[in-house]
Motif scaffolding. Structure first.
Motif, PDB file in Angstrom:
ATOM      1  N   ASN A 193      31.967  43.030  30.947  1.00  0.00           N
ATOM      2  CA  ASN A 193      32.748  42.620  32.116  1.00  0.00           C
ATOM      3  C   ASN A 193      32.569  41.155  32.472  1.00  0.00           C
ATOM      4  OD1 ASN A 193      31.596  45.675  32.860  1.00  0.00           O
ATOM      5  ND2 ASN A 193      33.759  45.376  33.258  1.00  0.00           N
ATOM      6  N   ASN A 194      33.516  40.650  33.236  1.00  0.00           N
ATOM      7  CA  ASN A 194      33.357  39.369  33.924  1.00  0.00           C
ATOM      8  C   ASN A 194      33.347  39.641  35.414  1.00  0.00           C
ATOM      9  OD1 ASN A 194      33.262  37.483  31.825  1.00  0.00           O
ATOM     10  ND2 ASN A 194      35.489  37.430  31.638  1.00  0.00           N
ATOM     11  N   PHE A 195      32.234  39.350  36.059  1.00  0.00           N
ATOM     12  CA  PHE A 195      32.121  39.462  37.521  1.00  0.00           C
ATOM     13  C   PHE A 195      30.961  38.534  37.865  1.00  0.00           C
ATOM     14  CE2 PHE A 195      32.426  42.869  41.159  1.00  0.00           C
ATOM     15  CZ  PHE A 195      32.532  41.861  42.090  1.00  0.00           C
ATOM     16  N   TYR A 196      31.308  37.225  37.955  1.00  0.00           N
ATOM     17  CA  TYR A 196      30.286  36.181  38.014  1.00  0.00           C
ATOM     18  C   TYR A 196      29.337  36.317  39.207  1.00  0.00           C
ATOM     19  CZ  TYR A 196      31.878  33.409  34.041  1.00  0.00           C
ATOM     20  OH  TYR A 196      32.168  32.963  32.773  1.00  0.00           O
ATOM     21  N   GLU A 197      29.806  36.908  40.293  1.00  0.00           N
ATOM     22  CA  GLU A 197      28.925  37.078  41.453  1.00  0.00           C
ATOM     23  C   GLU A 197      27.722  37.952  41.096  1.00  0.00           C
ATOM     24  OE1 GLU A 197      32.182  37.377  41.309  1.00  0.00           O
ATOM     25  OE2 GLU A 197      33.163  37.061  43.237  1.00  0.00           O
TER      26      GLU A 197
ATOM     27  N   MET B 251      45.260  44.674  29.505  1.00  0.00           N
ATOM     28  CA  MET B 251      44.744  43.505  30.222  1.00  0.00           C
ATOM     29  C   MET B 251      44.220  42.512  29.201  1.00  0.00           C
ATOM     30  SD  MET B 251      42.070  43.010  33.344  1.00  0.00           S
ATOM     31  CE  MET B 251      40.538  42.967  32.446  1.00  0.00           C
TER      32      MET B 251
ATOM     33  N   CYS C 203      42.238  39.074  28.625  1.00  0.00           N
ATOM     34  CA  CYS C 203      41.363  38.076  29.239  1.00  0.00           C
ATOM     35  C   CYS C 203      41.665  36.708  28.634  1.00  0.00           C
ATOM     36  CB  CYS C 203      39.903  38.442  29.006  1.00  0.00           C
ATOM     37  SG  CYS C 203      38.752  37.293  29.770  1.00  0.00           S
TER      38      CYS C 203
ATOM     39  N   THR D  16      37.351  37.554  47.420  1.00  0.00           N
ATOM     40  CA  THR D  16      36.351  38.586  47.112  1.00  0.00           C
ATOM     41  C   THR D  16      35.226  38.537  48.138  1.00  0.00           C
ATOM     42  OG1 THR D  16      36.776  38.543  44.730  1.00  0.00           O
ATOM     43  CG2 THR D  16      34.591  39.275  45.408  1.00  0.00           C
TER      44      THR D  16
ATOM     45  N   TYR E  12      35.007  34.103  45.422  1.00  0.00           N
ATOM     46  CA  TYR E  12      36.046  34.043  44.382  1.00  0.00           C
ATOM     47  C   TYR E  12      37.404  34.163  45.067  1.00  0.00           C
ATOM     48  CZ  TYR E  12      37.950  35.204  39.668  1.00  0.00           C
ATOM     49  OH  TYR E  12      38.606  35.223  38.459  1.00  0.00           O
TER      50      TYR E  12
ATOM     51  N   ASN F  61      33.556  46.813  37.845  1.00  0.00           N
ATOM     52  CA  ASN F  61      34.990  46.605  37.626  1.00  0.00           C
ATOM     53  C   ASN F  61      35.729  46.259  38.918  1.00  0.00           C
ATOM     54  OD1 ASN F  61      34.152  48.665  35.279  1.00  0.00           O
ATOM     55  ND2 ASN F  61      35.840  47.372  34.580  1.00  0.00           N
TER      56      ASN F  61
ATOM     57  N   ARG G 281      40.720  46.119  43.850  1.00  0.00           N
ATOM     58  CA  ARG G 281      40.956  44.878  43.122  1.00  0.00           C
ATOM     59  C   ARG G 281      42.436  44.763  42.784  1.00  0.00           C
ATOM     60  NH1 ARG G 281      38.872  45.202  37.011  1.00  0.00           N
ATOM     61  NH2 ARG G 281      39.782  43.112  37.050  1.00  0.00           N
TER      62      ARG G 281
ATOM     63  N   GLY H 180      43.386  37.896  32.661  1.00  0.00           N
ATOM     64  CA  GLY H 180      42.546  38.803  33.448  1.00  0.00           C
ATOM     65  C   GLY H 180      41.915  38.187  34.681  1.00  0.00           C
TER      66      GLY H 180
ATOM     67  N   GLY I  12      43.058  38.943  38.111  1.00  0.00           N
ATOM     68  CA  GLY I  12      42.747  40.286  38.628  1.00  0.00           C
ATOM     69  C   GLY I  12      41.480  40.264  39.470  1.00  0.00           C
TER      70      GLY I  12
ATOM     71  N   LYS J 263      38.486  40.849  41.919  1.00  0.00           N
ATOM     72  CA  LYS J 263      37.757  42.094  42.204  1.00  0.00           C
ATOM     73  C   LYS J 263      37.263  42.157  43.653  1.00  0.00           C
ATOM     74  CE  LYS J 263      36.136  42.727  37.480  1.00  0.00           C
ATOM     75  NZ  LYS J 263      35.003  42.719  36.560  1.00  0.00           N
TER      76      LYS J 263
HETATM   77  N1  MTE Z   1      36.782  38.791  40.249  1.00  0.00           N
HETATM   78  C1  MTE Z   1      35.672  38.281  40.811  1.00  0.00           C
HETATM   79  N2  MTE Z   1      35.469  38.444  42.119  1.00  0.00           N
HETATM   80  N3  MTE Z   1      34.741  37.612  40.074  1.00  0.00           N
HETATM   81  C2  MTE Z   1      34.909  37.394  38.728  1.00  0.00           C
HETATM   82  O1  MTE Z   1      34.054  36.751  38.113  1.00  0.00           O
HETATM   83  N4  MTE Z   1      36.348  37.727  36.757  1.00  0.00           N
HETATM   84  C3  MTE Z   1      37.756  37.825  36.342  1.00  0.00           C
HETATM   85  C4  MTE Z   1      38.444  39.041  36.934  1.00  0.00           C
HETATM   86  N5  MTE Z   1      38.113  39.204  38.331  1.00  0.00           N
HETATM   87  C5  MTE Z   1      36.081  37.917  38.108  1.00  0.00           C
HETATM   88  C6  MTE Z   1      36.992  38.639  38.910  1.00  0.00           C
HETATM   89  C7  MTE Z   1      37.916  37.809  34.876  1.00  0.00           C
HETATM   90  S1  MTE Z   1      37.599  36.335  34.090  1.00  0.00           S
HETATM   91  C8  MTE Z   1      38.342  38.913  34.180  1.00  0.00           C
HETATM   92  S2  MTE Z   1      38.718  38.816  32.515  1.00  0.00           S
HETATM   93  C9  MTE Z   1      38.461  40.235  34.841  1.00  0.00           C
HETATM   94  O2  MTE Z   1      38.036  40.201  36.211  1.00  0.00           O
HETATM   95  C10 MTE Z   1      37.621  41.246  34.094  1.00  0.00           C
HETATM   96  O3  MTE Z   1      37.822  42.529  34.625  1.00  0.00           O
HETATM   97  P1  MTE Z   1      37.005  43.763  34.011  1.00  0.00           P
HETATM   98  O4  MTE Z   1      35.559  43.381  34.054  1.00  0.00           O
HETATM   99  O5  MTE Z   1      37.333  44.941  34.863  1.00  0.00           O
HETATM  100  O6  MTE Z   1      37.483  43.919  32.599  1.00  0.00           O
END
Ligand code: MTE
Length: 305
Positions: free
Chosen positions: A68-72, A124, A126, A161, A180, A209, A214, A222, A225, A227
């Motif tokens: 996943n990507n969810f930098y927080e 999806m 990325c 977010t 974010y 996710n 989200r 992606g 999108g 979150k």
């Molecule tokens: N939303 C938040 N709050 N923080 C994030 O880092 N990363 C984004 C997006 N939404 C992100 C975010 C990126 S780069 C991608 S590719 C998708 O979330 C990944 O979603 P997934 O982990 O459900 O596949």
């Protein structure tokens, strides 16, 4: 000779204190993990299958929830799942404000009632050139926007977010600015494909996710999108978005999937589907051109990347 029975021995006598405290922390962490997993286990009722679904093979749930990507929650692909328990989703509220006649703050029960829940199997893609196919659960974002009645001034929608600096990465550690933020033009946000998403694979979203709610905009990269949304604002001007703010020459506001416009550091012409080995060609608007190309009629998509 004095012999102690087990109940006489305090754990602090046989275990160095630091180890024993660590063990307690570990147990608390395991409890948190169990909680996070039980949040994932909640089924969403009365979900209809959507005609907007793709018939392509669905990505294994383990791949979509562990890469996943969810930098927080951490900048590696594994970190968001490992740190999922740091995101607290109890008593979640989503505030909708700005250029609308009926600004409102929703709790999750109220929010989930605004539209009929559908399962939509979407691709999806990325920006990093991997992709997934996921049975998301939600309803068209337009249901929420109509409920708050945008005024004539509303031209864009901005999203934020939830950010807790106490339990999440700092902006410096994440390398991008928190909270974010993302944005859409109002007509993009009103497009039926734009999905306000509450679940995946039949259940509520796992934290990594983007629980509890989200965005999924399947024709865009992606990162659009966003979150774990807790603020939505209708605005007159193009809102700022996190990745564009961090590096405007690499990430634009539109970020439509476009195999003809490469990222400055890599090609966007192909992608690797998680769980597969060979690469496949990336399609214009991620394969949703028939539905969305008209939104961009007359626009130079090389400039508006
Ligand atoms: N939303 C938040 N709050 N923080 C994030 O880092 N990363 C984004 C997006 N939404 C992100 C975010 C990126 S780069 C991608 S590719 C998708 O979330 C990944 O979603 P997934 O982990 O459900 O596949």
């Amino acid at each position: 000779m004095l012999i102690k029975t087990a109940s006489d021995i305090r754990s602090s006598e046989i275990t160095p204190k630091s180890l024993y405290l660590n063990r307690r922390r570990l147990l608390a962490g395991a409890g948190g993990l169990l909680l996070a997993q039980s949040a994932f286990a909640a089924k969403i009722a009365n979900v209809k299958k959507s005609p907007l679904s793709t018939t392509e093979a669905i990505t294994p749930v383990g791949d979509a929830t562990s890469y996943n990507n969810f930098y927080e929650l951490g900048t590696s692909k594994a970190a968001p799942a490992q740190n999922a328990a740091r995101l607290k989703t109890q008593n979640w509220k989503v505030k909708v404000e700005g250029a609308c006649n009926k600004p409102m703050t929703f709790d999750m029960d109220g929010l989930m009632k605004l539209g009929a829940m559908e399962e939509r199997i979407y691709r999806m893609r990325c920006v990093e050139a991997w992709s997934i196919v996921v049975p998301w659960i939600g309803y068209s974002l337009s249901n929420l926007l109509k409920a708050v009645e945008p005024t004539a001034k509303a031209k864009y929608v901005s999203f934020e977010t939830f950010y807790d600096p106490g339990s999440m990465l700092s902006s410096a550690a994440g390398g991008i600015e928190f909270p974010y933020r993302e944005g859409l033009r109002l007509d993009e946000a009103m497009h039926p494909l734009a999905l306000l998403t509450f679940g995946m694979y039949g259940e509520t979203l796992p934290n990594q996710n983007g629980a509890p709610v989200r965005l999924i905009v399947p024709w865009k990269y992606g990162f659009k999108g966003i979150k774990s949304i807790n603020k939505i604002r209708l605005v007159e001007k193009e809102p700022s978005s996190t990745w564009k703010m961090s590096n405007p020459s690499e990430y634009g506001f539109y970020s439509n999937v476009n195999p003809q416009v490469d990222h400055p550091r890599w090609s966007q012409g192909s992608e690797r589907r998680l769980g597969e080995f060979s690469r496949r060609k990336t399609l214009m608007f991620n394969g949703y051109a028939d539905q969305v190309a008209s939104l961009y009629a007359g626009m130079d998509l090389k400039k508006n990347y």
